[in-house]
Design a protein around this motif. Structure first.
Motif, mmCIF file in Angstrom:
data_model
loop_
_atom_site.group_PDB
_atom_site.id
_atom_site.type_symbol
_atom_site.label_atom_id
_atom_site.label_comp_id
_atom_site.label_asym_id
_atom_site.label_seq_id
_atom_site.Cartn_x
_atom_site.Cartn_y
_atom_site.Cartn_z
ATOM 1 N N ARG A 95 0.706 -1.038 -0.032
ATOM 2 C CA ARG A 95 -0.201 0.267 0.235
ATOM 3 C C ARG A 95 0.971 1.422 0.013
ATOM 4 O O ARG A 95 0.684 2.113 -0.642
ATOM 5 C CB ARG A 95 -0.719 0.001 1.276
ATOM 6 N N LEU A 96 2.202 1.269 0.567
ATOM 7 C CA LEU A 96 2.673 2.437 0.787
ATOM 8 C C LEU A 96 3.559 2.707 -0.451
ATOM 9 O O LEU A 96 3.809 3.747 -0.997
ATOM 10 C CB LEU A 96 3.923 2.263 1.891
ATOM 11 N N LEU A 97 4.183 1.353 -0.915
ATOM 12 C CA LEU A 97 4.633 1.482 -2.295
ATOM 13 C C LEU A 97 3.903 2.258 -3.449
ATOM 14 O O LEU A 97 4.030 2.972 -4.137
ATOM 15 C CB LEU A 97 5.356 0.042 -2.806
ATOM 16 N N VAL A 98 2.555 1.857 -3.449
ATOM 17 C CA VAL A 98 1.659 2.321 -4.525
ATOM 18 C C VAL A 98 1.268 4.096 -4.067
ATOM 19 O O VAL A 98 1.084 4.610 -5.079
ATOM 20 C CB VAL A 98 0.403 1.593 -4.603
ATOM 21 N N HIS A 99 1.125 3.958 -2.965
ATOM 22 C CA HIS A 99 1.074 5.498 -2.290
ATOM 23 C C HIS A 99 2.170 6.509 -2.995
ATOM 24 O O HIS A 99 1.630 7.394 -3.225
ATOM 25 C CB HIS A 99 0.901 5.633 -0.789
ATOM 26 N N TYR A 100 3.066 6.074 -2.833
ATOM 27 C CA TYR A 100 4.467 7.045 -3.141
ATOM 28 C C TYR A 100 4.971 6.840 -4.366
ATOM 29 O O TYR A 100 5.470 7.676 -5.051
ATOM 30 C CB TYR A 100 5.695 6.853 -2.175
ATOM 31 N N CYS A 101 4.526 5.765 -5.140
ATOM 32 C CA CYS A 101 4.867 5.309 -6.601
ATOM 33 C C CYS A 101 4.008 4.703 -7.277
ATOM 34 O O CYS A 101 3.721 3.397 -7.194
ATOM 35 C CB CYS A 101 6.286 4.527 -6.396
ATOM 36 N N LYS A 116 2.646 4.905 -18.445
ATOM 37 C CA LYS A 116 2.457 3.734 -19.399
ATOM 38 C C LYS A 116 2.557 2.454 -18.551
ATOM 39 O O LYS A 116 3.444 2.289 -17.816
ATOM 40 C CB LYS A 116 3.741 3.668 -20.353
ATOM 41 N N HIS A 117 1.419 1.686 -18.764
ATOM 42 C CA HIS A 117 1.346 0.566 -18.059
ATOM 43 C C HIS A 117 2.588 -0.397 -17.860
ATOM 44 O O HIS A 117 3.124 -0.575 -18.782
ATOM 45 C CB HIS A 117 0.139 -0.252 -18.527
ATOM 46 N N ASP A 118 2.968 -0.821 -16.871
ATOM 47 C CA ASP A 118 4.028 -1.584 -16.459
ATOM 48 C C ASP A 118 5.536 -0.801 -16.838
ATOM 49 O O ASP A 118 6.474 -1.768 -16.653
ATOM 50 C CB ASP A 118 4.067 -2.868 -17.373
ATOM 51 N N HIS A 119 5.516 0.478 -17.081
ATOM 52 C CA HIS A 119 6.746 0.981 -17.062
ATOM 53 C C HIS A 119 6.997 2.207 -16.387
ATOM 54 O O HIS A 119 5.960 2.892 -16.044
ATOM 55 C CB HIS A 119 6.828 1.370 -18.712
ATOM 56 N N VAL A 120 8.269 2.619 -16.213
ATOM 57 C CA VAL A 120 8.542 3.983 -15.462
ATOM 58 C C VAL A 120 9.375 4.922 -16.483
ATOM 59 O O VAL A 120 10.233 4.252 -17.251
ATOM 60 C CB VAL A 120 9.203 3.809 -14.089
ATOM 61 N N TRP A 121 8.910 5.955 -16.803
ATOM 62 C CA TRP A 121 9.679 6.955 -17.489
ATOM 63 C C TRP A 121 10.824 7.746 -17.034
ATOM 64 O O TRP A 121 10.593 8.008 -15.566
ATOM 65 C CB TRP A 121 8.616 7.975 -18.275
ATOM 66 N N GLY A 122 12.041 7.752 -17.518
ATOM 67 C CA GLY A 122 13.080 8.309 -16.948
ATOM 68 C C GLY A 122 14.377 7.933 -17.834
ATOM 69 O O GLY A 122 14.368 7.325 -18.828
ATOM 70 N N LYS A 123 15.384 8.566 -17.128
ATOM 71 C CA LYS A 123 16.720 8.326 -17.587
ATOM 72 C C LYS A 123 17.333 7.219 -17.171
ATOM 73 O O LYS A 123 17.419 6.988 -15.967
ATOM 74 C CB LYS A 123 17.556 9.632 -17.301
ATOM 75 N N LEU A 165 12.764 5.610 -9.790
ATOM 76 C CA LEU A 165 11.618 5.855 -8.724
ATOM 77 C C LEU A 165 12.246 6.297 -7.367
ATOM 78 O O LEU A 165 11.655 7.196 -6.606
ATOM 79 C CB LEU A 165 10.748 4.727 -8.544
ATOM 80 N N TYR A 166 13.401 5.780 -6.988
ATOM 81 C CA TYR A 166 14.127 6.107 -5.850
ATOM 82 C C TYR A 166 14.759 7.705 -5.945
ATOM 83 O O TYR A 166 14.547 8.396 -4.976
ATOM 84 C CB TYR A 166 15.565 5.359 -5.644
ATOM 85 N N THR A 167 14.957 8.093 -7.246
ATOM 86 C CA THR A 167 15.355 9.548 -7.379
ATOM 87 C C THR A 167 14.175 10.438 -7.090
ATOM 88 O O THR A 167 14.579 11.633 -6.337
ATOM 89 C CB THR A 167 15.923 9.580 -8.681
ATOM 90 N N LYS A 168 13.119 9.855 -7.633
ATOM 91 C CA LYS A 168 11.846 10.879 -7.384
ATOM 92 C C LYS A 168 11.433 10.827 -6.195
ATOM 93 O O LYS A 168 10.953 11.928 -5.602
ATOM 94 C CB LYS A 168 10.880 10.220 -8.337
ATOM 95 N N HIS A 169 11.560 9.682 -5.421
ATOM 96 C CA HIS A 169 11.092 9.514 -4.090
ATOM 97 C C HIS A 169 11.980 10.351 -2.965
ATOM 98 O O HIS A 169 11.433 10.969 -1.953
ATOM 99 C CB HIS A 169 11.162 8.020 -3.655
ATOM 100 N N LEU A 210 13.077 0.799 -1.993
ATOM 101 C CA LEU A 210 13.583 1.242 -3.451
ATOM 102 C C LEU A 210 15.151 1.376 -3.485
ATOM 103 O O LEU A 210 15.594 0.691 -4.526
ATOM 104 C CB LEU A 210 12.888 2.621 -3.719
ATOM 105 N N PHE A 211 15.833 1.441 -2.421
ATOM 106 C CA PHE A 211 17.104 1.719 -2.259
ATOM 107 C C PHE A 211 17.739 0.089 -2.549
ATOM 108 O O PHE A 211 18.783 -0.279 -3.423
ATOM 109 C CB PHE A 211 17.574 1.915 -1.127
ATOM 110 N N GLN A 212 16.804 -0.963 -1.817
ATOM 111 C CA GLN A 212 17.481 -2.416 -1.821
ATOM 112 C C GLN A 212 17.036 -2.819 -3.261
ATOM 113 O O GLN A 212 17.958 -3.478 -4.026
ATOM 114 C CB GLN A 212 16.635 -3.461 -0.522
#
Length: 173
Positions: A16-22, A66-73, A92-96, A124-126
Motif C-alpha cells: 500500500r505504501l509503495l503504491v501511495h508513494y510510487c 505507461k502500464h508496467d513502465h516507468v519513464w526516466g533516464k 523511482l528512488y531518485t523521484k522519491h 526502493l534502495f534495496q
C-alpha cells in the motif's frame, strides 16, 4: 515457511505504501511486494517473441503513464523502462528522495509519515542495488555492502593511525 497473519499484514502495508508513494507500481503483480524472481531482465530483452522491447525510447513523457513502465533516464537513454528491469527502481528512488515529508512541528502524525516514507525509501534502495529481483536477496546484498563499507572505513582509520602515529600505546605514566 508458512505466512503468518502478521507477515501478510506487513506485506499488504508495504505494498500500500509503495503504491501511495510510487503510483507506477500499482497493478502489475510482478511489482508487488515482495519480489521473488530469480533475475532482473535486461532493457534490450523482450517478454516474448514479437512483443516490444523492455525499453522504449521516448525523449519526452508525452504519452503520460505507461502500464508496467516507468519513464526516466537510464543506461539506454531517456524513455520507458519496464518494471521487470532494474532501472525503474533507480528512477523511482531518485523521484522519491525529492518528496520527503516535512515533519517539523507535526508531532506523532509527522513521525508516522516520515517512517512510512522511509520504509518505501529502503525498499526502493534495496531493489535498485540488488543483484537479483528478489527482496530477500536485496536485503542480503544491502547488509553485505554495509558490512564491506564499515570494514573499509575501519581499515582506513587503522592505516591513518599507523601512518600519522595518532594512536600511541598506553605507557602507564
Amino acid at each position: 515457511m508458512p505466512k503468518t497473519h502478521q507477515t501478510e499484514d506487513r506485506q499488504a502495508r508495504l505494498q500500500r505504501l509503495l503504491v501511495h508513494y510510487c503510483p507506477e507500481l500499482k497493478g502489475p503483480s510482478y511489482a508487488t511486494y515482495p519480489l521473488t524472481a530469480d533475475k532482473w531482465r535486461q532493457p534490450n530483452e523482450r517478454l516474448k517473441e514479437g512483443s516490444p522491447y523492455l525499453f522504449q525510447a521516448a525523449p519526452h513523457n508525452v504519452l503520460g503513464p505507461k502500464h508496467d513502465h516507468v519513464w526516466g533516464k537510464g543506461p539506454f537513454g531517456i524513455g520507458y523502462y519496464h518494471l521487470l528491469t532494474k532501472q525503474p527502481y533507480t528512477i523511482l528512488y531518485t523521484k522519491h528522495m525529492n518528496t520527503a515529508p516535512n515533519t517539523c512541528c507535526t508531532g506523532t502524525s509527522g513521525r508516522q509519515a516520515k517512517d512510512e516514507w522511509d520504509d518505501v525509501r529502503i525498499i526502493l534502495f534495496q531493489r535498485m542495488n540488488s543483484t537479483r529481483r528478489n527482496e530477500v536477496v536485496a536485503h542480503s546484498d544491502m547488509m553485505g555492502n554495509a558490512s564491506t563499507l564499515a570494514q573499509y572505513h575501519y581499515q582506513f582509520g587503522q592505516n591513518v593511525q599507523l601512518i600519522h602515529g595518532v594512536a600511541t600505546p598506553y605507557t602507564g605514566s
